[in-house]
Design a protein around this motif. Structure first.
Motif, PDB file in Angstrom:
ATOM      1  N   ASP A   1       0.851  -1.195   0.000  1.00  0.00           N
ATOM      2  CA  ASP A   1       0.000   0.000   0.000  1.00  0.00           C
ATOM      3  C   ASP A   1       0.884   1.241   0.000  1.00  0.00           C
ATOM      4  O   ASP A   1       2.040   1.183   0.432  1.00  0.00           O
ATOM      5  CB  ASP A   1      -0.909   0.010   1.237  1.00  0.00           C
ATOM      6  CG  ASP A   1      -2.068   0.991   1.093  1.00  0.00           C
ATOM      7  OD1 ASP A   1      -2.434   1.326  -0.042  1.00  0.00           O
ATOM      8  OD2 ASP A   1      -2.610   1.431   2.132  1.00  0.00           O
TER       9      ASP A   1
ATOM     10  N   HIS B   1       0.459   5.640   0.782  1.00  0.00           N
ATOM     11  CA  HIS B   1      -0.371   6.796   1.130  1.00  0.00           C
ATOM     12  C   HIS B   1       0.475   8.054   1.028  1.00  0.00           C
ATOM     13  O   HIS B   1       1.679   8.030   1.264  1.00  0.00           O
ATOM     14  CB  HIS B   1      -0.955   6.672   2.540  1.00  0.00           C
ATOM     15  CG  HIS B   1      -2.190   5.830   2.596  1.00  0.00           C
ATOM     16  ND1 HIS B   1      -3.454   6.362   2.557  1.00  0.00           N
ATOM     17  CD2 HIS B   1      -2.342   4.494   2.665  1.00  0.00           C
ATOM     18  CE1 HIS B   1      -4.340   5.384   2.606  1.00  0.00           C
ATOM     19  NE2 HIS B   1      -3.693   4.235   2.672  1.00  0.00           N
TER      20      HIS B   1
ATOM     21  N   HIS C   1      -2.831  -1.509   6.386  1.00  0.00           N
ATOM     22  CA  HIS C   1      -3.522  -1.768   5.115  1.00  0.00           C
ATOM     23  C   HIS C   1      -2.779  -2.825   4.304  1.00  0.00           C
ATOM     24  O   HIS C   1      -3.399  -3.726   3.724  1.00  0.00           O
ATOM     25  CB  HIS C   1      -3.664  -0.486   4.298  1.00  0.00           C
ATOM     26  CG  HIS C   1      -4.582   0.518   4.935  1.00  0.00           C
ATOM     27  ND1 HIS C   1      -4.897   1.720   4.351  1.00  0.00           N
ATOM     28  CD2 HIS C   1      -5.258   0.480   6.106  1.00  0.00           C
ATOM     29  CE1 HIS C   1      -5.723   2.390   5.141  1.00  0.00           C
ATOM     30  NE2 HIS C   1      -5.952   1.655   6.216  1.00  0.00           N
TER      31      HIS C   1
HETATM   32 MG    MG Z   1      -4.490   2.230   2.182  1.00  0.00          MG
END
Ligand code: MG
Length: 162
Positions: A12, A14, A46
């Motif tokens: 993931d 961000h 995540h």
């Molecule tokens: Mg995420």
């Protein structure tokens, strides 16, 4: 007795943003920026949830917890992790170990690794010796190097006995 194993991989990214808390593995870190997201944007958790879902070919975190669903606005990702593990598909499986890598230029994560491992171990009901959290920089290159965001990658091993 037959045993079965499954491996799962998740990743993931961000973006960093002003006015947000930086929460990694359920631990709030002191930093001038946080990560942007619909939930608390815990990029580490995540990636881990995606690894768990991937191990059982259940889809991905966006399918389970859509960012269009107001129920998950500001969601505590550790809660989503516990909710994932409580899914009936996991009832026959145990998490054997987790290996998670965080890639960020800043802040320096070394002082928080122990807390992050403990936090995940608690949620996974594992001893900390089975939960690895590692941190790397990106040698100044790419979006990580430009301090635009951070990335997480996770691998899990599930075991089942029948
Ligand atoms: Mg995420």
């Amino acid at each position: 007795m037959n045993s079965d194993i499954r491996i799962g991989y998740g990743c993931d990214v961000h973006r960093f943003a002003e006015g947000r808390d930086l929460i990694l593995c359920g631990v709030k870190l002191p930093y001038e920026k946080g990560l942007l997201g619909h939930s608390d944007a815990d990029v580490a958790v995540h990636a881990l949830i995606d690894a768990l879902l991937g191990a059982l070919a259940l889809g991905d975190i966006g399918h389970f917890y859509p960012d269009t669903d107001p129920r998950y606005s500001g969601a505590d990702s550790m809660e989503l992790l516990r909710k994932t593990l409580a899914h009936e598909a996991f009832s026959a499986w145990s998490v054997s170990n987790v290996d998670l890598t965080l890639i960020t230029q800043k802040p320096k994560l070394a002082p928080y690794i122990a807390d992050m491992r403990e936090s995940l171990a608690g949620a996974l009901s594992l001893e900390t010796g089975r939960v690895s959290v590692k941190a790397k920089t990106n040698e100044g290159m790419g979006f990580v190097g430009r301090l635009e965001g951070m990335e997480a990658r996770a691998v899990v091993l599930l075991t089942a006995e029948s």
